[in-house]
Design a protein around this motif. Structure first.
Motif, PDB file in Angstrom:
ATOM      1  N   ASP A  89      37.186  34.092  35.093  1.00 31.23           N
ATOM      2  CA  ASP A  89      37.393  34.170  36.547  1.00 31.23           C
ATOM      3  C   ASP A  89      38.031  35.493  36.959  1.00 31.23           C
ATOM      4  O   ASP A  89      38.867  35.547  37.850  1.00 31.23           O
ATOM      5  CB  ASP A  89      38.253  32.998  37.032  1.00 31.23           C
ATOM      6  CG  ASP A  89      37.632  31.660  36.684  1.00 31.23           C
ATOM      7  OD1 ASP A  89      36.400  31.542  36.828  1.00 31.23           O
ATOM      8  OD2 ASP A  89      38.356  30.754  36.257  1.00 31.23           O
ATOM      9  N   THR A  90      37.619  36.547  36.291  1.00 32.95           N
ATOM     10  CA  THR A  90      38.183  37.854  36.605  1.00 32.95           C
ATOM     11  C   THR A  90      37.609  38.407  37.909  1.00 32.95           C
ATOM     12  O   THR A  90      36.486  38.090  38.284  1.00 32.95           O
ATOM     13  CB  THR A  90      37.914  38.854  35.466  1.00 32.95           C
ATOM     14  OG1 THR A  90      38.521  40.093  35.807  1.00 32.95           O
ATOM     15  CG2 THR A  90      36.425  39.093  35.260  1.00 32.95           C
ATOM     16  N   GLU A  91      38.400  39.213  38.567  1.00 34.16           N
ATOM     17  CA  GLU A  91      37.902  39.920  39.751  1.00 34.16           C
ATOM     18  C   GLU A  91      37.647  41.397  39.436  1.00 34.16           C
ATOM     19  O   GLU A  91      37.569  42.216  40.337  1.00 34.16           O
ATOM     20  CB  GLU A  91      38.908  39.778  40.904  1.00 34.16           C
ATOM     21  CG  GLU A  91      38.951  38.383  41.517  1.00 34.16           C
ATOM     22  CD  GLU A  91      37.601  37.928  42.069  1.00 34.16           C
ATOM     23  OE1 GLU A  91      36.850  38.761  42.601  1.00 34.16           O
ATOM     24  OE2 GLU A  91      37.311  36.730  41.947  1.00 34.16           O
ATOM     25  N   LEU A  92      37.551  41.714  38.153  1.00 38.21           N
ATOM     26  CA  LEU A  92      37.227  43.091  37.779  1.00 38.21           C
ATOM     27  C   LEU A  92      35.874  43.461  38.360  1.00 38.21           C
ATOM     28  O   LEU A  92      34.938  42.665  38.348  1.00 38.21           O
ATOM     29  CB  LEU A  92      37.178  43.227  36.256  1.00 38.21           C
ATOM     30  CG  LEU A  92      38.513  43.230  35.518  1.00 38.21           C
ATOM     31  CD1 LEU A  92      38.273  43.119  34.020  1.00 38.21           C
ATOM     32  CD2 LEU A  92      39.290  44.492  35.828  1.00 38.21           C
ATOM     33  N   ARG A  93      35.783  44.686  38.834  1.00 36.24           N
ATOM     34  CA  ARG A  93      34.541  45.158  39.425  1.00 36.24           C
ATOM     35  C   ARG A  93      34.116  46.450  38.735  1.00 36.24           C
ATOM     36  O   ARG A  93      34.930  47.169  38.177  1.00 36.24           O
ATOM     37  CB  ARG A  93      34.707  45.349  40.935  1.00 36.24           C
ATOM     38  CG  ARG A  93      35.082  44.047  41.632  1.00 36.24           C
ATOM     39  CD  ARG A  93      35.350  44.235  43.109  1.00 36.24           C
ATOM     40  NE  ARG A  93      34.139  44.336  43.880  1.00 36.24           N
ATOM     41  CZ  ARG A  93      33.399  43.321  44.288  1.00 36.24           C
ATOM     42  NH1 ARG A  93      33.745  42.097  43.988  1.00 36.24           N
ATOM     43  NH2 ARG A  93      32.323  43.515  45.010  1.00 36.24           N
ATOM     44  N   ILE A  94      32.797  46.696  38.805  1.00 32.45           N
ATOM     45  CA  ILE A  94      32.225  47.853  38.108  1.00 32.45           C
ATOM     46  C   ILE A  94      31.052  48.403  38.919  1.00 32.45           C
ATOM     47  O   ILE A  94      30.400  47.658  39.655  1.00 32.45           O
ATOM     48  CB  ILE A  94      31.773  47.438  36.686  1.00 32.45           C
ATOM     49  CG1 ILE A  94      31.366  48.658  35.862  1.00 32.45           C
ATOM     50  CG2 ILE A  94      30.648  46.411  36.740  1.00 32.45           C
ATOM     51  CD1 ILE A  94      31.167  48.354  34.397  1.00 32.45           C
ATOM     52  N   ALA A  95      30.791  49.691  38.779  1.00 28.26           N
ATOM     53  CA  ALA A  95      29.588  50.256  39.382  1.00 28.26           C
ATOM     54  C   ALA A  95      28.380  49.611  38.706  1.00 28.26           C
ATOM     55  O   ALA A  95      28.336  49.514  37.479  1.00 28.26           O
ATOM     56  CB  ALA A  95      29.566  51.769  39.205  1.00 28.26           C
ATOM     57  N   ASN A 122      29.175  45.117  22.287  1.00 31.41           N
ATOM     58  CA  ASN A 122      30.520  44.587  22.460  1.00 31.41           C
ATOM     59  C   ASN A 122      31.043  45.031  23.826  1.00 31.41           C
ATOM     60  O   ASN A 122      31.188  46.226  24.078  1.00 31.41           O
ATOM     61  CB  ASN A 122      31.428  45.104  21.336  1.00 31.41           C
ATOM     62  CG  ASN A 122      32.815  44.510  21.394  1.00 31.41           C
ATOM     63  OD1 ASN A 122      33.022  43.442  21.961  1.00 31.41           O
ATOM     64  ND2 ASN A 122      33.781  45.201  20.804  1.00 31.41           N
ATOM     65  N   ILE A 123      31.277  44.063  24.717  1.00 35.56           N
ATOM     66  CA  ILE A 123      31.804  44.358  26.049  1.00 35.56           C
ATOM     67  C   ILE A 123      33.150  43.656  26.174  1.00 35.56           C
ATOM     68  O   ILE A 123      33.249  42.456  25.936  1.00 35.56           O
ATOM     69  CB  ILE A 123      30.843  43.871  27.150  1.00 35.56           C
ATOM     70  CG1 ILE A 123      29.489  44.596  27.032  1.00 35.56           C
ATOM     71  CG2 ILE A 123      31.450  44.108  28.537  1.00 35.56           C
ATOM     72  CD1 ILE A 123      28.413  44.050  27.934  1.00 35.56           C
ATOM     73  N   TYR A 124      34.156  44.412  26.529  1.00 36.24           N
ATOM     74  CA  TYR A 124      35.468  43.791  26.707  1.00 36.24           C
ATOM     75  C   TYR A 124      36.220  44.495  27.838  1.00 36.24           C
ATOM     76  O   TYR A 124      35.888  45.618  28.222  1.00 36.24           O
ATOM     77  CB  TYR A 124      36.269  43.793  25.409  1.00 36.24           C
ATOM     78  CG  TYR A 124      36.502  45.146  24.785  1.00 36.24           C
ATOM     79  CD1 TYR A 124      37.673  45.858  25.033  1.00 36.24           C
ATOM     80  CD2 TYR A 124      35.563  45.707  23.920  1.00 36.24           C
ATOM     81  CE1 TYR A 124      37.898  47.095  24.450  1.00 36.24           C
ATOM     82  CE2 TYR A 124      35.778  46.936  23.332  1.00 36.24           C
ATOM     83  CZ  TYR A 124      36.958  47.632  23.598  1.00 36.24           C
ATOM     84  OH  TYR A 124      37.165  48.848  23.023  1.00 36.24           O
ATOM     85  N   ALA A 125      37.213  43.793  28.357  1.00 38.86           N
ATOM     86  CA  ALA A 125      37.937  44.332  29.505  1.00 38.86           C
ATOM     87  C   ALA A 125      39.323  43.714  29.603  1.00 38.86           C
ATOM     88  O   ALA A 125      39.567  42.616  29.119  1.00 38.86           O
ATOM     89  CB  ALA A 125      37.148  44.063  30.787  1.00 38.86           C
ATOM     90  N   ASP A 126      40.211  44.449  30.245  1.00 39.06           N
ATOM     91  CA  ASP A 126      41.506  43.931  30.658  1.00 39.06           C
ATOM     92  C   ASP A 126      41.849  44.607  31.986  1.00 39.06           C
ATOM     93  O   ASP A 126      40.982  45.228  32.600  1.00 39.06           O
ATOM     94  CB  ASP A 126      42.575  44.166  29.579  1.00 39.06           C
ATOM     95  CG  ASP A 126      42.729  45.639  29.210  1.00 39.06           C
ATOM     96  OD1 ASP A 126      42.483  46.505  30.072  1.00 39.06           O
ATOM     97  OD2 ASP A 126      43.087  45.921  28.051  1.00 39.06           O
ATOM     98  N   ARG A 127      43.084  44.512  32.406  1.00 37.26           N
ATOM     99  CA  ARG A 127      43.446  45.079  33.710  1.00 37.26           C
ATOM    100  C   ARG A 127      43.446  46.608  33.708  1.00 37.26           C
ATOM    101  O   ARG A 127      43.543  47.238  34.756  1.00 37.26           O
ATOM    102  CB  ARG A 127      44.802  44.558  34.155  1.00 37.26           C
ATOM    103  CG  ARG A 127      44.792  43.067  34.477  1.00 37.26           C
ATOM    104  CD  ARG A 127      46.136  42.617  35.015  1.00 37.26           C
ATOM    105  NE  ARG A 127      46.430  43.206  36.315  1.00 37.26           N
ATOM    106  CZ  ARG A 127      46.010  42.708  37.468  1.00 37.26           C
ATOM    107  NH1 ARG A 127      45.261  41.632  37.508  1.00 37.26           N
ATOM    108  NH2 ARG A 127      46.329  43.305  38.609  1.00 37.26           N
TER     109      ARG A 127
END
Length: 195
Positions: A89-95, A122-127
């Protein structure tokens, strides 16, 4: 930016339609599922792609659909591995549609007919950042094959500069005596939104 976004590779659409057509002859249910996947992808390209930034979850869903459709036509001996580690439920946004050109490139150059092949994503993300790391077996085109001319990767570079100037790194190259190609993008401006 608008012009670059409008240059998504039409060969993918043509190849996918041909694959779905072939599927209708022996697996109608799978063909119907593939049409639904393609429909969702086209919706993402036509509508979400017009925004400067989209939800990372939506972009990952698009990538999964692309990989599912590519699996229709690749040899069973090709090992495809995708790992996603993104907060729920992340609100991270990307082009939009930056990573897909790298994945298209992996399918284009990473699959051999005579040898075992692999594609690892491998796709990963944090704040703090979003990362997409890709490794694939490398079957480079010979000097006489001038199809594409690397235009897709050139566009990735332009889009990264326009959307994330000085807020990204992109590492790419070969290793293991040119047998493995890698392409890793790290974006340090994650465009967090509250809604």
């Amino acid at each position: 930016m608008k012009n670059l976004r409008n240059q998504v590779n039409p060969h993918f659409l043509l190849n996918t339609l041909n694959n779905i057509y072939a599927l209708t002859a022996f697996n109608q249910q799978k063909a119907q599922e593939a049409i639904l996947e393609l429909s969702g992808m086209l919706r993402h390209i036509l509508y979400d792609n017009q925004q400067d930034f989209v939800r990372l979850d939506d972009e990952i869903k698009f990538i999964h659909s692309y990989i599912n459709l590519m699996k229709i036509r690749i040899p069973k001996t090709t090992k495809i591995q995708i790992q996603v580690n993104v907060p729920k439920d992340t609100e991270l946004r990307i082009a939009p549609l930056i990573f897909i050109s790298l994945i298209e490139n992996a399918f284009k150059h990473g699959i051999g007919t005579a040898e075992n092949s692999f594609i690892h994503i491998n796709i990963y993300a944090d704040r703090n950042h979003i990362a997409c790391e890709i490794e694939n077996s490398n079957f480079p085109k010979n000097d006489t094959d001038r199809s594409g001319h690397g235009i897709g990767l050139e566009q990735v570079g332009k889009r990264l500069e326009l959307a994330y100037h000085k807020k990204y790194t992109w590492e790419k190259g070969t290793k293991d005596n040119n047998k493995i190609y890698y392409s890793n993008i790290y974006i340090y401006d994650t465009k967090l939104r509250d809604n």
